[in-house]
Write an enzyme that holds these catalytic residues in place. Structure first.
Site, mmCIF file in Angstrom:
data_model
loop_
_atom_site.group_PDB
_atom_site.id
_atom_site.type_symbol
_atom_site.label_atom_id
_atom_site.label_comp_id
_atom_site.label_asym_id
_atom_site.label_seq_id
_atom_site.Cartn_x
_atom_site.Cartn_y
_atom_site.Cartn_z
ATOM 1 N N TYR A 85 0.292 -13.056 40.513
ATOM 2 C CA TYR A 85 0.347 -11.808 41.294
ATOM 3 C C TYR A 85 1.508 -10.935 40.829
ATOM 4 C CZ TYR A 85 0.310 -9.224 45.826
ATOM 5 O OH TYR A 85 0.241 -8.295 46.833
ATOM 6 N N TYR A 132 -5.028 -3.472 42.828
ATOM 7 C CA TYR A 132 -4.040 -4.063 43.732
ATOM 8 C C TYR A 132 -4.735 -4.421 45.037
ATOM 9 C CZ TYR A 132 0.295 -4.554 46.434
ATOM 10 O OH TYR A 132 1.318 -5.017 47.230
#
Ligand SMILES: [Zn+2]
Lengths: 149, 395
Positions: free
Chosen positions: B293, B345
């Site tokens: 991430y 995102y």
């Protein structure tokens, strides 16, 4: 004390709420003193303020003045204005300051320096109290500058 | 007493995602995006959506489980779970929580999801104006420390300074995501490749280690996975993707107020990664692909170090573009659909979907013969979470 000159950042940023748990800290800053939590159970400092001592679980947390100096533990220099008040006022420098004489607690503030000044981790710094007397209610921020700098 | 583990007990049977949009560009409401992703995951799994009996999410998702259950005509809701913490720290935890519910018998068929149309609400990278700063923020906001990037930057400064890691290592992380996104039709940054020159010329967000391309964008969309007992997954259309390990949390006082975590220059994975590998009975050397991430590239560096993928002393050599790409000489293909930076995102949910595609062998940038994939959730928040998934061959 001057009221509007020599501020690190422009007007218009959020003022700190001075209520509740942290009241003795903010009262201290108004008098130019750095006052933080010190546990009456185990005698150790802690920061930020909390209702219980994380070491011994005493609720008997006192407040003690500590010497307003420390060492730069880390830093950053924001360029992107994240708040409208900062438009046209970047970059500025934020430091994380460790207070070795107060059980290594850390505080966040601005470093008073030129926008392109090199910043050194480990540098000795001292607190500079920055009053905002015209605010309602008035408050005082704690800024930092390199000692002997 | 039987071993307490999720290893091999549950599987991801379906994945779903919406079209991914640039910030503020979704024609659909956030809740509708959630519904679309969930229905897509059910369709992918070949399961009637009415059979779903639980929802797990994170990051204070606004699409709440009971409303989803009512909208979709779910017959019976047996599990509703919101994982504490903002951003994508809980992405792997949401999948694991769904898995725990299924394995414990609390539910049978649980959706883990994230829906986000941030454009319809407040932005992350902009502070609210006007109000007095309370709690931790009272000690931060008056000093101009307000955004997520600013909350984490000093961890990265300290770690990279201590270990002599160059900004070029972060550039490689950003470029890997952009590189992989160029083949992905659903990637927001498809058609916008990132070169070294473009990266180096991009503006500072925060010195010394955050240029524009080190920072995630904000996007609109939704993603979902459907978690079922391992036995059931065998009878469904796709090759089962088994949960091998999952862990969440943070080390000692990692959430200490006003930047006072004792071990501060950390992504907060130190204990989590240990627990993860213990449950998975695997280590970083066993992973064929990593999804890490990116809220900020410096956080990826810390995640990779704390999970054992990167040695801080060798980070400048390990974090070079060629080593992170699919199909070349790379030993650690990473963020193979474009990640948070360049696919979308979606707070990491898109990375879970990509891990599943890699293990099914259907990824756009397929790593040949991938049997084990690690998904490292949002770093530097608390709690953080990560998971390891694998094919039957990895059991
Ligand atoms: Zn105590």
């Amino acid at each position: 004390m001057s009221t509007t000159t020599n501020r690190v950042l422009p007007e218009g940023l959020p003022a700190p709420s001075q209520d509740g748990l942290a009241r003795p800290y903010w009262d201290g800053t108004r008098q130019g003193r750095l006052v933080i939590q010190k546990c009456r159970g185990c005698g150790r400092h802690q920061w930020g303020p909390e209702w219980v001592c994380h070491r011994c679980h005493s609720f008997d947390l006192g407040w003690e003045e500590v010497a307003p100096r420390g060492r730069i533990w880390s830093w950053q220099r924001p360029h992107h204005p994240v708040h409208p008040a900062l438009n046209g006022h970047t970059p500025y420098t934020i430091v994380l300051v460790e207070l070795p004489h107060a059980d290594g607690v850390r505080m966040v503030g601005n470093l008073i320096c030129a926008p392109d000044a090199p910043v050194t981790i480990g540098a000795e710094v001292e607190a500079v109290f920055e009053p905002h007397d015209e605010a309602d209610p008035p408050y005082t921020l704690v800024q930092w500058r390199v000692r002997g700098g | 007493m039987s071993e307490r583990t999720l290893r091999g007990k549950v599987a991801i049977a379906g994945v779903g995602e919406t079209t991914y949009y640039r910030h503020g560009q979704s024609p659909d409401a956030e809740f509708k995006l959630a519904l679309q992703a969930i229905l897509a995951a059910c369709r992918d799994a070949g399961i009637d959506p009415r059979e779903v009996d639980g929802f797990a999410s994170y990051g204070d998702d606004r699409s709440d489980g009971p409303r989803l259950a009512a909208s979709l005509g779910i017959r019976e809701l047996r599990f509703s779970n919101m994982h504490w913490g903002g951003g994508g720290g809980g992405v792997a935890a949401a999948v694991a929580n769904a898995g725990a519910a299924v394995h414990s018998g609390m539910a049978n068929c649980v959706i883990a999801f994230r829906s986000l149309a941030q454009g319809q609400f407040a932005r992350y990278g902009r502070s609210r104006t006007g109000a007095a700063a309370v709690g931790d923020d009272a000690f931060l906001a008056p000093y101009g420390l307000m955004s997520p990037a600013q909350r984490f930057a000093m961890k990265i400064t300290r770690f990279m300074t201590d270990h002599g890691i160059r900004h070029e290592a972060l550039r490689a992380i950003a470029m890997a995501s952009y590189h992989h996104a160029q083949n992905n039709p659903n990637a927001v940054m498809r058609g916008r490749p990132l070169t070294e020159e473009k990266y180096d010329a991009s503006r500072w967000i925060i010195e010394p280690f955050h240029r524009l391309f080190d920072c995630c964008q904000e996007n609109d969309g939704a993603g979902a996975v459907l978690v079922v007992p391992a036995d059931r997954a065998k009878d469904l259309p796709h090759k089962p993707v088994y949960l091998l390990g999952a862990a969440q949390g943070g080390h000692h006082r990692s959430a200490a107020p006003v930047h006072n975590a004792p071990d501060y220059a950390s992504a907060h994975f130190k204990t989590v990664a240990k627990n993860l590998w213990e449950m998975a009975r695997l280590g970083p050397q066993d992973c064929d692909v990593v999804q890490a991430y990116e809220n900020f590239t410096g956080g990826v560096l810390l995640s990779l170090v704390e999970h054992g993928f990167v040695d801080p002393a060798r980070a400048n050599e390990q974090l070079v573009l060629e080593n992170l790409l699919v199909g070349g000489t790379g030993t650690m293909p990473m963020n193979t659909s474009g990640g948070n930076l360049a696919e979308c995102y979606m707070h990491g949910l898109e990375m879970v979907n990509e891990a599943v595609r890699q293990l099914r062998g259907t990824a756009i940038n397929q790593v040949a013969g991938a049997n084990v994939v690690a998904v490292l959730g949002g770093p530097m928040v608390t709690p953080v979470s990560s998971l390891v998934v694998g094919t039957e061959a990895a059991l």
